[in-house]
Design a protein around this motif. Structure first.
Motif, mmCIF file in Angstrom:
data_model
loop_
_atom_site.group_PDB
_atom_site.id
_atom_site.type_symbol
_atom_site.label_atom_id
_atom_site.label_comp_id
_atom_site.label_asym_id
_atom_site.label_seq_id
_atom_site.Cartn_x
_atom_site.Cartn_y
_atom_site.Cartn_z
ATOM 1 N N UNK A 242 1.015 -1.269 -0.706
ATOM 2 C CA UNK A 242 0.216 0.422 0.002
ATOM 3 C C UNK A 242 0.942 1.161 -0.475
ATOM 4 N N UNK A 243 0.241 2.296 -0.776
ATOM 5 C CA UNK A 243 0.669 3.248 -0.698
ATOM 6 C C UNK A 243 0.038 4.299 -0.018
ATOM 7 N N UNK A 244 0.009 5.173 0.952
ATOM 8 C CA UNK A 244 -0.230 6.787 1.793
ATOM 9 C C UNK A 244 0.236 7.902 1.026
ATOM 10 N N UNK A 245 -0.239 8.338 0.132
ATOM 11 C CA UNK A 245 -0.508 9.696 -0.612
ATOM 12 C C UNK A 245 -0.268 11.325 0.294
ATOM 13 N N UNK A 246 0.049 11.876 0.891
ATOM 14 C CA UNK A 246 0.090 12.986 1.650
ATOM 15 C C UNK A 246 1.243 13.916 1.525
ATOM 16 N N UNK A 247 0.692 14.573 0.121
ATOM 17 C CA UNK A 247 1.511 15.229 -0.395
ATOM 18 C C UNK A 247 1.489 16.554 -0.380
ATOM 19 N N UNK A 248 1.779 18.080 0.238
ATOM 20 C CA UNK A 248 1.443 19.010 0.704
ATOM 21 C C UNK A 248 2.637 20.235 0.343
ATOM 22 N N UNK A 249 1.770 21.393 -0.593
ATOM 23 C CA UNK A 249 2.590 22.501 -0.057
ATOM 24 C C UNK A 249 1.934 23.827 -0.345
ATOM 25 N N UNK A 255 0.898 19.738 -7.218
ATOM 26 C CA UNK A 255 0.592 19.949 -8.986
ATOM 27 C C UNK A 255 1.101 18.920 -9.571
ATOM 28 N N UNK A 256 2.637 17.424 -9.363
ATOM 29 C CA UNK A 256 2.678 16.677 -9.782
ATOM 30 C C UNK A 256 1.602 15.335 -9.783
ATOM 31 N N UNK A 257 0.783 15.738 -8.654
ATOM 32 C CA UNK A 257 -0.324 15.746 -8.211
ATOM 33 C C UNK A 257 -1.100 15.721 -8.989
ATOM 34 N N UNK A 258 -1.742 16.136 -10.017
ATOM 35 C CA UNK A 258 -3.110 16.199 -10.770
ATOM 36 C C UNK A 258 -2.268 16.237 -12.709
ATOM 37 N N UNK A 259 -0.929 14.828 -12.265
ATOM 38 C CA UNK A 259 -1.427 14.675 -13.649
ATOM 39 C C UNK A 259 -0.625 13.255 -14.052
ATOM 40 N N UNK A 260 -2.057 12.475 -14.549
ATOM 41 C CA UNK A 260 -2.003 11.155 -14.593
ATOM 42 C C UNK A 260 -0.499 10.174 -14.591
ATOM 43 N N UNK A 261 0.658 10.704 -15.003
ATOM 44 C CA UNK A 261 1.362 9.856 -15.099
ATOM 45 C C UNK A 261 2.274 9.454 -13.850
ATOM 46 N N UNK A 262 2.302 11.002 -12.617
ATOM 47 C CA UNK A 262 2.654 10.433 -11.410
ATOM 48 C C UNK A 262 1.886 9.494 -10.995
#
Length: 368
Positions: A242-249, A255-262
């Protein structure tokens, strides 16, 4: 698959409502210009929209300061009229927060505050981590309990719907999510990724992070990795369960999380049956317009729904028909969590986790 279950200053401080008038490279010391001073915002908002829970409590401190100023002014006027022997000037109330440490690193403005035990605040008796110019709360540390009554707790339901294996936390912060995960799942192997070494060092000293790096009696442990959580090196042999993603600035998802490639790259780091759980943020993003705005306490609010929706849309493209979402309970900011994979059996999932998490689990639904 369902499983059963440094330096100190006494300056009054408050999260997400007070800003340093100057930043320094290194911890601030007591006295003179080295004391960390905060200026008060003019606008307040209760929300829960990012890795910072945005539970604003600075307004209560502002009102206290204002009351003390008014009381002091009235008392001074009375002294002039009646003489000091006729007036009892009350001592100012102790500050509800004190600043434990403040740093400016390559990546962040880092401030750790400690709430007074007798404070009426939600943060009484705990320590909180504020980051970047938005000053949002990114971690909470209570010695007595790992529960936060905020979105970090929801990640503790994740192990019940993933296969056995290591779990990554991308955006470790001070280790808030990891603490409850290891308490409820003491055999869990966690791999935490945080880009800021200075943040990690301060979290070890002030937020109990070092405790999580020692194995539990059941062999669970947190391994801390300093580096870019989205880099190819943030992976393990065999893939993550599992991967928990909690990446903010600056108050919103990267912004990378709005890219499907990410998301395709993260998907490739999962083992068969693995899932990703994501904090997508909420509807309200808090920002300053300029350095002068920080100094005079003027702040603006931006609509965070666009970045939240863009993140969900990017995930949906990368996980077609395999994305679920839920809105956080009692969240004025419309905070949303996402989960990849088929919709789990919600009743079975709820039965497999701590009672405090069950109501939230029943709110999950497919993303459309």
């Amino acid at each position: 698959m369902l499983h059963s279950h440094a330096a100190r200053c006494s300056t009054p401080c408050a999260p997400s409502g007070w800003r340093p008038n100057e930043t320094r490279s290194g911890p601030q010391s007591v006295g003179g210009s080295n004391v960390l001073h905060f200026s008060c915002r003019r606008r307040w908002h209760e929300a829960s929209s990012s890795s910072s829970s945005k539970l604003h409590i600075a307004s209560e401190i502002c009102s206290r300061r204002s009351s003390r100023r008014s009381a002091g002014a009235n008392a001074s006027a009375e002294v002039e009229r009646s003489g000091p022997e006729d007036v009892e000037v009350r001592k100012p109330e102790p500050p509800p927060f004190k600043c434990l440490t403040s740093w400016t690193s390559q990546y962040n403005n880092i401030v750790i505050l400690e709430g007074a035990e007798d404070s009426p605040s939600h943060y009484a008796g705990c320590r909180i981590l504020l980051l970047d110019s938005s000053g949002n709360v990114h971690s909470v540390y209570r010695r007595a309990t790992a529960w936060t009554k905020s979105y970090w707790d929801e990640f503790a339901a994740f192990p019940a719907v993933i296969p056995d294996g290591p779990v990554a936390i991308l955006g470790l912060g001070g280790g808030t999510a990891a603490r409850l995960l290891l308490e409820l799942w003491p055999s869990l192997k966690l791999e935490g990724y945080e880009i800021d070494q200075i943040l990690v060092d301060n979290a070890r000293e002030h937020l109990g992070l070092a405790e999580l790096e020692s194995p539990t009696g059941d062999g669970g442990v947190l391994r801390v990795h300093v580096g870019d959580a989205l880099a190819d090196t943030a992976s393990v042999d065999g893939g993550f369960a599992g991967i928990i993603v909690d990446l903010f600035a600056e108050g919103e998802v990267l912004p990378q999380l709005r890219d499907p490639e990410t998301w395709l790259a993260l998907k490739s780091r999962l083992r068969p049956g693995g899932r990703i759980m994501v904090n997508c943020g909420g509807a309200c993003v808090e920002k300053s317009d300029s350095k002068s705005d920080v100094e005079n306490g003027t702040w603006t609010w931006e609509d965070g729904a666009a970045s939240k929706d863009a993140t969900l849309a990017a995930m949906a493209l990368s996980f077609p028909g395999q994305l679920n979402w839920r809105k956080m309970e009692n969240s004025e900011a419309d905070n949303v969590l996402a989960l990849t994979g088929d919709v789990p059996d919600l009743d079975a999932w709820a039965a497999a986790v701590a009672e405090e998490l069950r109501a939230g689990i029943l709110a999950w639904k497919p993303y459309k």
